[in-house]
Structures are given as structure tokens and as C-alpha cells.
Scaffold this active site. Structure first.
Site, short mmCIF file in Angstrom:
data_model
loop_
_atom_site.label_atom_id
_atom_site.label_comp_id
_atom_site.label_asym_id
_atom_site.label_seq_id
_atom_site.Cartn_x
_atom_site.Cartn_y
_atom_site.Cartn_z
N TYR A 1 -1.59 6.96 6.47
CA TYR A 1 -0.95 5.71 6.06
C TYR A 1 0.43 5.64 6.71
CZ TYR A 1 0.60 2.13 2.64
OH TYR A 1 1.06 1.01 2.01
N LYS B 1 -4.27 3.67 8.39
CA LYS B 1 -3.92 2.42 7.71
C LYS B 1 -2.56 2.01 8.26
CE LYS B 1 -2.64 0.27 3.35
NZ LYS B 1 -2.30 0.48 1.93
#
Length: 293
Positions: A125, A153
Site C-alpha cells: 500500500y 495499491k
């Protein structure tokens, strides 16, 4: 996915099960629990595991369930990763360590430790406006060699950095910022990890399919129709607050309660949200299928 709570801030596990089932029924093929939007910083590990078990039981094998196990403490992240995998997580979301401001070598070592401890795929992330550090292109290319680090992500939204990493690796790319879903998909992202998807899941599924089919005109139409609701949720106060307000407006959870230091939306924000839902055609059911009505 937001973490439903009662008015007193305690977990609403029945609400979590209902919301998970609702989302999966509306073309979400995976759910991320206790990520940023799930208020991870104010949940205890035991609460996180309770939410995870509830969602896994609710959706069964109809969707993957990715657990947010990242933190700024590597040892804690490793232990939570192990506990989440044992509780049924089919993937792990690992955020860049925040506040500590580690070097690229420290960031890489942190992610490798989590991946080494995991028995399931790991989604990195990259969100520098929250973590204080971007994941550098060279670091991502290096981490892609780990067999369990399989995806990113992307809430950094650096289109050129994405292009360089995806050209050099097999990492699957997911948009982590709804304002950038279309440009990231157009550059090769395979999906979205969405906040606005709480109310627009089928629309985003249609957008992904349209881009995959080369129908950029249809994808642009969807992108533009969702501007009012995206602006209301992402650019009014804070995503988790507004996402909870949105699903409460649509009757999907019983309370918009969030935990301090977050606070519930004031009336003027709720009014902007209601206007955004109406303008995007989502106020009736939250199914995101108003474009077909």
C-alpha cells in the site's frame, strides 16, 4: 470496507456481516477489512480479528478477504499478519511504515518481513501523503522478486512511476484513489481498492470491464457521472467518515459512528453527500446500477 460501529463506538459485527454480503452481491470480488477506511489505527488487534472472522464467515468463498496488517512497527505487523492468516484472510494489505520515516532499505526490509511471515499474497500500500514516505520505483522493482509480494495499491498516483514499475515487473496494480481510477486503469491497473465503491461498486465493475474491452468512451462516461459522489466522499472531510455516512444514508448500517480522533459528518457535509448521491444516480438503492435504470 468501513468497520460498522454502534453509537457508543463498539463494534457492530452483525452490521459488518450485512455490509459485506451487500457489497459482494454488488460485484465486489474482494473486500479489504480494517484498512484506512476501516479505521485500523483505532481498532485493537482482537477487534480486527473479530471483524475478519465475521466477514470471512459472511462471504465464504464468494470473495477474497484481504486484511490490513501493516503498521509502523515491523514486529507487530509480522505477528498480526500471522494471526490474520490463521483467521482466514486470503491476502494481506501492508502499508508503508508511517511516522518513523524509514529509509528505502528499511521500507524494503519491513515489507519482506511481512511477506516472509505470510502464507498468502501481499498487497503493498503506497500512500505517501499518510505515511510520509513513497515506495521508490527501485524498491518496488526489487520487492517484486519476493514470491508473495504480488500487487500494489496505488494511492500515490504517480503515473510515470507506475508505468516504470509495471513495465519492469509482473506486479498487479490497483488504484487506491477513486479520483484516479480511470487513468490508472487506462495505464494497466487490473482493479480498484475503493472507498466510493461502497455505493458505486457495479459502476466501477463496469468501468473496469469497459477499459478492458477498449471502450474508453463508456469508461469516461461512468467516471464523469460519478464525479459528484466521488467529490462528496473523498474531498469533503475524510474518506472513512464520509463512506460511513454514505452507507448509513442508504440504510446499509445503523450508525455513522466513528472513533476519535475522527468525528461524524456535520449536517452540511451530509447535505453535500446526499446531493452527490442524487446527482450520480445512487440515492435510491446504493447499488450503483442507476446508469441502467
Amino acid at each position: 470496507m468501513v468497520t460498522p460501529m454502534h453509537d457508543d463506538g463498539s463494534l457492530d459485527l452483525a452490521g459488518a456481516a450485512r455490509l459485506a454480503e451487500h457489497l459482494v452481491a454488488r460485484r465486489h470480488d474482494g473486500l479489504v477489512v480494517f484498512g484506512t477506511t476501516g479505521e485500523a489505527p483505532t481498532l485493537t488487534d482482537d477487534e480486527k480479528l473479530a471483524v475478519l472472522r465475521t466477514v470471512v464467515e459472511a462471504v465464504g468463498d464468494r470473495a477474497s478477504v484481504v486484511a490490513g496488517a501493516g503498521s509502523n512497527d515491523t514486529a507487530h505487523s509480522v505477528e498480526l499478519t500471522r494471526r490474520c492468516v490463521a483467521a482466514g484472510a486470503t491476502g494481506i494489505l501492508a502499508v508503508t511504515p508511517y511516522y518513523n520515516l524509514p529509509t528505502p532499505a528499511g521500507i524494503a526490509a519491513h515489507f519482506r518481513a511481512i511477506a516472509d511471515a505470510s502464507e498468502v499474497p501481499v498487497l503493498l500500500y503506497d500512500i505517501p501523503h499518510r505515511s510520509g514516505r513513497p515506495i521508490a520505483v527501485d524498491t518496488l522493482i526489487d520487492l517484486a522478486e519476493h514470491p508473495r509480494i504480488v500487487a500494489v495499491k496505488d494511492a500515490k498516483c504517480d503515473l510515470w512511476a507506475m508505468t516504470k514499475v509495471t513495465a519492469a515487473t509482473d506486479l498487479a496494480w490497483y488504484s487506491g484513489a477513486d479520483e484516479f481510477n480511470l487513468p490508472l486503469l487506462a495505464l494497466g491497473a487490473v482493479g480498484v481498492v475503493s472507498v466510493v465503491g461502497h455505493v458505486a461498486g457495479p459502476d466501477y465493475a463496469d468501468m473496469i470491464e469497459a477499459v478492458g474491452a477498449g471502450d474508453l468512451a463508456r469508461a469516461r462516461d461512468i467516471h464523469r457521472r460519478l464525479v459528484p459522489v466521488t467529490d462528496a466522499i473523498m474531498n469533503t472531510s475524510q474518506g472513512a467518515i464520509m463512506a460511513k455516512a454514505a452507507v448509513r444514508e442508504l440504510g446499509l448500517i445503523s450508525s455513522p459512528a466513528v472513533r476519535l480522533p475522527l468525528t461524524v459528518s456535520p449536517p452540511e457535509h451530509v447535505e453535500k453527500l446526499r446531493a452527490g448521491l442524487r446527482a450520480s444516480g445512487l440515492s435510491e438503492s446504493g447499488s450503483g446500477d442507476s446508469g441502467q435504470r
